[in-house]
Design an enzyme around this catalytic site. Structure first.
Site, PDB file in Angstrom:
ATOM      1  N   SER A 240      -6.228   2.005  -6.682  1.00 32.95           N
ATOM      2  CA  SER A 240      -5.491   3.024  -7.441  1.00 32.95           C
ATOM      3  C   SER A 240      -6.226   3.419  -8.718  1.00 32.95           C
ATOM      4  O   SER A 240      -6.410   4.622  -8.994  1.00 32.95           O
ATOM      5  CB  SER A 240      -4.062   2.556  -7.751  1.00 32.95           C
ATOM      6  OG  SER A 240      -4.063   1.259  -8.291  1.00 32.95           O
ATOM      7  N   HIS A 270      -3.010  -2.594  -0.425  1.00 30.40           N
ATOM      8  CA  HIS A 270      -2.920  -2.494  -1.896  1.00 30.40           C
ATOM      9  C   HIS A 270      -1.434  -2.595  -2.283  1.00 30.40           C
ATOM     10  O   HIS A 270      -0.759  -3.549  -1.896  1.00 30.40           O
ATOM     11  CB  HIS A 270      -3.602  -1.177  -2.310  1.00 30.40           C
ATOM     12  CG  HIS A 270      -3.849  -1.011  -3.777  1.00 30.40           C
ATOM     13  ND1 HIS A 270      -3.908  -2.056  -4.665  1.00 30.40           N
ATOM     14  CD2 HIS A 270      -4.058   0.110  -4.540  1.00 30.40           C
ATOM     15  CE1 HIS A 270      -4.144  -1.601  -5.890  1.00 30.40           C
ATOM     16  NE2 HIS A 270      -4.227  -0.276  -5.837  1.00 30.40           N
ATOM     17  N   HIS A 317      -7.040 -11.880  -2.321  1.00 32.66           N
ATOM     18  CA  HIS A 317      -7.410 -10.880  -3.333  1.00 32.66           C
ATOM     19  C   HIS A 317      -8.906 -10.647  -3.297  1.00 32.66           C
ATOM     20  O   HIS A 317      -9.682 -11.557  -2.979  1.00 32.66           O
ATOM     21  CB  HIS A 317      -6.992 -11.335  -4.742  1.00 32.66           C
ATOM     22  CG  HIS A 317      -6.886 -10.194  -5.697  1.00 32.66           C
ATOM     23  ND1 HIS A 317      -7.955  -9.719  -6.403  1.00 32.66           N
ATOM     24  CD2 HIS A 317      -5.827  -9.406  -6.032  1.00 32.66           C
ATOM     25  CE1 HIS A 317      -7.562  -8.695  -7.138  1.00 32.66           C
ATOM     26  NE2 HIS A 317      -6.272  -8.477  -6.937  1.00 32.66           N
ATOM     27  N   ARG A 326       0.225 -12.719 -12.551  1.00 35.56           N
ATOM     28  CA  ARG A 326       1.376 -11.797 -12.434  1.00 35.56           C
ATOM     29  C   ARG A 326       2.406 -12.400 -11.480  1.00 35.56           C
ATOM     30  O   ARG A 326       3.610 -12.221 -11.641  1.00 35.56           O
ATOM     31  CB  ARG A 326       0.913 -10.415 -11.928  1.00 35.56           C
ATOM     32  CG  ARG A 326      -0.071  -9.733 -12.858  1.00 35.56           C
ATOM     33  CD  ARG A 326      -0.663  -8.489 -12.227  1.00 35.56           C
ATOM     34  NE  ARG A 326      -1.435  -8.783 -11.029  1.00 35.56           N
ATOM     35  CZ  ARG A 326      -1.990  -7.872 -10.242  1.00 35.56           C
ATOM     36  NH1 ARG A 326      -1.857  -6.587 -10.526  1.00 35.56           N
ATOM     37  NH2 ARG A 326      -2.676  -8.223  -9.180  1.00 35.56           N
ATOM     38  N   ASP A 372       2.120  -9.215  -5.322  1.00 36.23           N
ATOM     39  CA  ASP A 372       3.079  -8.630  -4.385  1.00 36.23           C
ATOM     40  C   ASP A 372       3.930  -9.665  -3.651  1.00 36.23           C
ATOM     41  O   ASP A 372       4.964  -9.331  -3.083  1.00 36.23           O
ATOM     42  CB  ASP A 372       2.343  -7.756  -3.358  1.00 36.23           C
ATOM     43  CG  ASP A 372       1.674  -6.581  -4.014  1.00 36.23           C
ATOM     44  OD1 ASP A 372       2.315  -5.979  -4.900  1.00 36.23           O
ATOM     45  OD2 ASP A 372       0.530  -6.264  -3.677  1.00 36.23           O
TER      46      ASP A 372
HETATM   47  N1  NMX Z   1      -4.099 -12.945   5.553  1.00 36.86           N
HETATM   48  C1  NMX Z   1      -4.966 -12.998   6.599  1.00 36.86           C
HETATM   49  N2  NMX Z   1      -6.262 -12.726   6.499  1.00 36.86           N
HETATM   50  C2  NMX Z   1      -6.735 -12.431   5.269  1.00 36.86           C
HETATM   51  C3  NMX Z   1      -5.904 -12.391   4.134  1.00 36.86           C
HETATM   52  C4  NMX Z   1      -4.534 -12.653   4.316  1.00 36.86           C
HETATM   53  N3  NMX Z   1      -3.654 -12.581   3.296  1.00 36.86           N
HETATM   54  N4  NMX Z   1      -6.660 -12.061   3.071  1.00 36.86           N
HETATM   55  C5  NMX Z   1      -7.915 -11.892   3.531  1.00 36.86           C
HETATM   56  N5  NMX Z   1      -7.957 -12.104   4.859  1.00 36.86           N
HETATM   57  C6  NMX Z   1      -9.091 -11.916   5.769  1.00 36.86           C
HETATM   58  C7  NMX Z   1      -9.562 -10.474   5.672  1.00 36.86           C
HETATM   59  O1  NMX Z   1      -8.752  -9.599   6.452  1.00 36.86           O
HETATM   60  C8  NMX Z   1     -10.987 -10.614   6.159  1.00 36.86           C
HETATM   61  O2  NMX Z   1     -10.942 -10.706   7.561  1.00 36.86           O
HETATM   62  P1  NMX Z   1     -12.114 -10.076   8.502  1.00 36.86           P
HETATM   63  O3  NMX Z   1     -13.332 -10.856   8.162  1.00 36.86           O
HETATM   64  O4  NMX Z   1     -11.594 -10.310   9.872  1.00 36.86           O
HETATM   65  O5  NMX Z   1     -12.228  -8.627   8.120  1.00 36.86           O
HETATM   66  C9  NMX Z   1     -11.398 -11.951   5.583  1.00 36.86           C
HETATM   67  O6  NMX Z   1     -10.188 -12.674   5.332  1.00 36.86           O
HETATM   68  C10 NMX Z   1     -12.193 -11.851   4.299  1.00 36.86           C
HETATM   69  O7  NMX Z   1     -11.455 -11.070   3.366  1.00 36.86           O
HETATM   70  P2  NMX Z   1     -11.581 -11.326   1.793  1.00 36.86           P
HETATM   71  O8  NMX Z   1     -12.975 -11.058   1.402  1.00 36.86           O
HETATM   72  O9  NMX Z   1     -10.990 -12.630   1.430  1.00 36.86           O
HETATM   73  O10 NMX Z   1     -10.577 -10.230   1.213  1.00 36.86           O
HETATM   74  P3  NMX Z   1     -10.874  -8.695   0.875  1.00 36.86           P
HETATM   75  O11 NMX Z   1     -11.464  -8.627  -0.486  1.00 36.86           O
HETATM   76  O12 NMX Z   1     -11.610  -8.003   1.967  1.00 36.86           O
HETATM   77  O13 NMX Z   1      -9.391  -8.092   0.871  1.00 36.86           O
HETATM   78  C11 NMX Z   1      -7.073  -8.105   0.377  1.00 36.86           C
HETATM   79  C12 NMX Z   1      -8.482  -8.377  -0.171  1.00 36.86           C
HETATM   80  C13 NMX Z   1      -6.094  -8.211  -0.779  1.00 36.86           C
HETATM   81  C14 NMX Z   1      -7.038  -6.679   0.932  1.00 36.86           C
HETATM   82  C15 NMX Z   1      -6.756  -9.151   1.478  1.00 36.86           C
HETATM   83  O14 NMX Z   1      -6.700 -10.437   0.891  1.00 36.86           O
HETATM   84  C16 NMX Z   1      -5.434  -8.872   2.210  1.00 36.86           C
HETATM   85  O15 NMX Z   1      -5.441  -8.109   3.165  1.00 36.86           O
HETATM   86  N6  NMX Z   1      -4.298  -9.485   1.736  1.00 36.86           N
HETATM   87  C17 NMX Z   1      -3.001  -9.186   2.314  1.00 36.86           C
HETATM   88  C18 NMX Z   1      -2.487  -7.836   1.806  1.00 36.86           C
HETATM   89  C19 NMX Z   1      -2.119  -7.919   0.348  1.00 36.86           C
HETATM   90  O16 NMX Z   1      -1.407  -8.825  -0.104  1.00 36.86           O
HETATM   91  N7  NMX Z   1      -2.572  -6.908  -0.453  1.00 36.86           N
HETATM   92  C20 NMX Z   1      -2.181  -6.805  -1.859  1.00 36.86           C
HETATM   93  C21 NMX Z   1      -3.299  -7.071  -2.855  1.00 36.86           C
HETATM   94  C22 NMX Z   1      -2.803  -6.934  -4.268  1.00 36.86           C
HETATM   95  N8  NMX Z   1      -2.403  -5.563  -4.578  1.00 36.86           N
HETATM   96  O17 NMX Z   1      -1.322  -5.343  -5.051  1.00 36.86           O
HETATM   97  O18 NMX Z   1      -3.182  -4.632  -4.366  1.00 36.86           O
HETATM   98  C1  MLT Z   2      -4.130  -4.475  -8.284  1.00 34.11           C
HETATM   99  O1  MLT Z   2      -3.240  -4.785  -9.090  1.00 34.11           O
HETATM  100  O2  MLT Z   2      -4.727  -3.387  -8.359  1.00 34.11           O
HETATM  101  C2  MLT Z   2      -4.409  -5.393  -7.133  1.00 34.11           C
HETATM  102  O3  MLT Z   2      -4.255  -6.727  -7.480  1.00 34.11           O
HETATM  103  C3  MLT Z   2      -5.660  -5.101  -6.379  1.00 34.11           C
HETATM  104  C4  MLT Z   2      -6.970  -5.339  -7.087  1.00 34.11           C
HETATM  105  O4  MLT Z   2      -7.068  -5.680  -8.249  1.00 34.11           O
HETATM  106  O5  MLT Z   2      -7.987  -5.195  -6.372  1.00 34.11           O
END
Ligand code: NMX
Ligand code: MLT
Length: 435
Positions: A240, A270, A317, A326, A372
């Protein structure tokens, strides 16, 4: 000129030579290398953005203008009789870097009050949309519809100097931010409370007024203040904030930028994750017939989710490598105000069982909960059970930080953003050359 704007102007004048000196004298100093996995993998960890509004340390979490979350909540002036600080004071902090006095906060609150009136055409547009439209689509549309109000566009067309761009950008920001709580509450009441709209009460602070327009009693005013402050900023690489910055870098105005950043926030990886957490927990509750699962039962639900190829929402994350502060701030609120709540108990069990499972699975780099995982519980407890509204609350808060960033981008003359891309064949050639 308002006191806040005067102060901001002084800060900008003091800051400009620092940026100029870095560019002129140290412009070729290297701060990051880029690997193939970073180029393919979402630019993770590449240091190529600058912001002074907040900084995210992987182990410590966010600092707003150098202050941790507990420090912000302790130091900012509090609304009389309430636990939480004025959102208006946090906006002052984000913009200027200083903790305001009570009087300075009141002046900002007055500024927002003066700018609060939402044009009728915004409500007309919202009413014309199909009622089942997602609230994030409505929110983004309402913001975009007001683009015709932009003072920056007027002044740009009149030929103002680049050095003055920040001034009308600031005016656009305050005009827009002042209206967001009312627009959000309007969407909520129109969609989910049989179209019974509650008009604003200008005597209240922003958090108090939002709770009033939502039609929810105390301590929802404090919940709102806490939410808006916690979600305001997370340095500038998240989807964002980065989207807002990117759009603004083309000199698109605040309305285009904030509407666009809301669209990025609406993705399930996100901001939408807060709705996904509640949706996921509701699914588990249905299967459990409402009873609290044992840790073993919960472990099974988590593994089932992972085995079906989905992510566990609210965990992981891109930058953080520990529990999100948070999350902890909201957890403390829950422990104080709703320790016996059923959904809080579910979240509490998840806090125990998910990290070891993600560690065992060995994919996620951060197994800990993010903001979240905890935020929907509080909303649900105070009666906001329509979880597709939760990201709008995130969006109102995030707008404060993104707007502050954009004002400073303009003040420091950051140029249009334009990273370079390469082709897959070029990467293959570079890879072979390195072997
Ligand atoms: N559950 C299952 N698998 C996960 C999760 C999770 N919560 N978090 C990461 N992974 C997987 C990810 O999908 C990736 O898989 P692949 O190699 O098959 O593509 C692998 O672990 C490596 O990912 P990371 O490098 O640890 O995480 P990345 O930086 O790519 O993504 C998020 C960060 C936040 C997108 C990821 O942790 C996620 O999808 N979390 C669940 C959704 C979520 O809670 N998002 C909110 C974040 C905060 N916000 O408000 O924005
Ligand atoms: C945010 O608050 O924007 C989320 O935690 C995602 C991020 O920092 O990448």
């Amino acid at each position: 000129m308002s006191k806040l704007k005067e102060k901001l102007y002084k800060k900008i004048e003091e800051w400009r030579p620092r940026t100029t000196k870095l560019l002129k004298e140290y412009g070729d100093v290297k701060i990051s290398d880029v690997t193939i996995s970073q180029a393919i993998g979402g630019a993770r960890s590449i240091k190529c953005l600058v912001t002074d509004i907040s900084y995210l340390d992987p182990l410590e979490g966010i600092r707003f203008r150098g202050y941790t979350i507990p420090e912000v909540l302790e130091k900012l002036p509090k609304v009389p009789g309430c636990e939480m600080p004025y959102v208006e004071g946090h906006v002052y902090l984000l913009l200027t870097g200083d903790i305001p006095t009570k009087k300075e906060v009141e002046e900002v609150a007055e500024e927002f009050n003066k700018r609060q009136h939402v044009p009728q055409y915004v409500f007309d547009i919202l009413r014309a949309m199909p009622r089942d439209t997602h609230p994030m689509t409505m929110f983004s549309t309402a913001i975009l519809a007001m683009q015709r109000e932009s003072l920056f566009v007027q002044q740009y067309n009149a030929g103002i100097s680049k050095m003055d761009y920040w001034d009308s950008t600031y005016e656009d920001a305050l005009n827009l931010l002042a209206k967001l709580p009312e627009i959000a509450a309007y969407i909520f009441r129109m969609k989910y409370r049989s179209d019974t709209i509650i008009p604003p009460d200008n005597k209240l602070d922003m958090g108090g007024n939002f709770a009033h327009m939502m039609g929810i009693d105390k301590p929802y005013d404090d919940v709102s203040r806490l939410y808006f402050i916690l979600h305001s900023d997370h340095e500038s690489g998240n989807v964002s904030a980065h989207t807002g910055h990117l759009i603004a870098s083309a000199l698109s105005d605040m309305y285009y930028s904030i509407s666009g950043m809301i669209n990025g926030l609406a993705g399930p990886l996100h901001g939408l994750a807060n709705q996904e957490v509640l949706r996921w927990i509701q699914g588990v509750m249905d299967k459990m017939g409402g009873k609290i699962p044992t840790e073993e039962e919960m472990q099974k639900f988590v593994w089932d989710t992972l085995d079906s190829g989905q992510v566990v929402p609210g965990f992981g994350h891109a930058v953080l490598r520990k529990t999100d502060p948070r999350y902890m701030a909201q957890r403390e609120f829950c422990l104080k105000h709703l320790p016996e709540d059923l959904i809080f108990k579910y979240v509490d069990i998840l806090f125990k069982v998910v990290p070891p499972i993600l560690e065992k699975q060995g994919k996620a780099k951060n197994p800990w909960p993010n903001v979240d995982a905890q935020s929907g519980v509080i909303q649900w407890y105070y009666g906001v059970k329509e979880y597709d509204f939760y990201t709008v609350l995130f969006g109102v808060g995030r707008a404060f930080g993104v707007a502050a960033n954009i004002i400073w981008d303009r003040a420091l003359g950051y140029p249009i953003e334009r990273p370079k891309s390469v082709t897959t064949a070029m990467l293959e050639q570079m890879a072979v050359a390195k072997k």
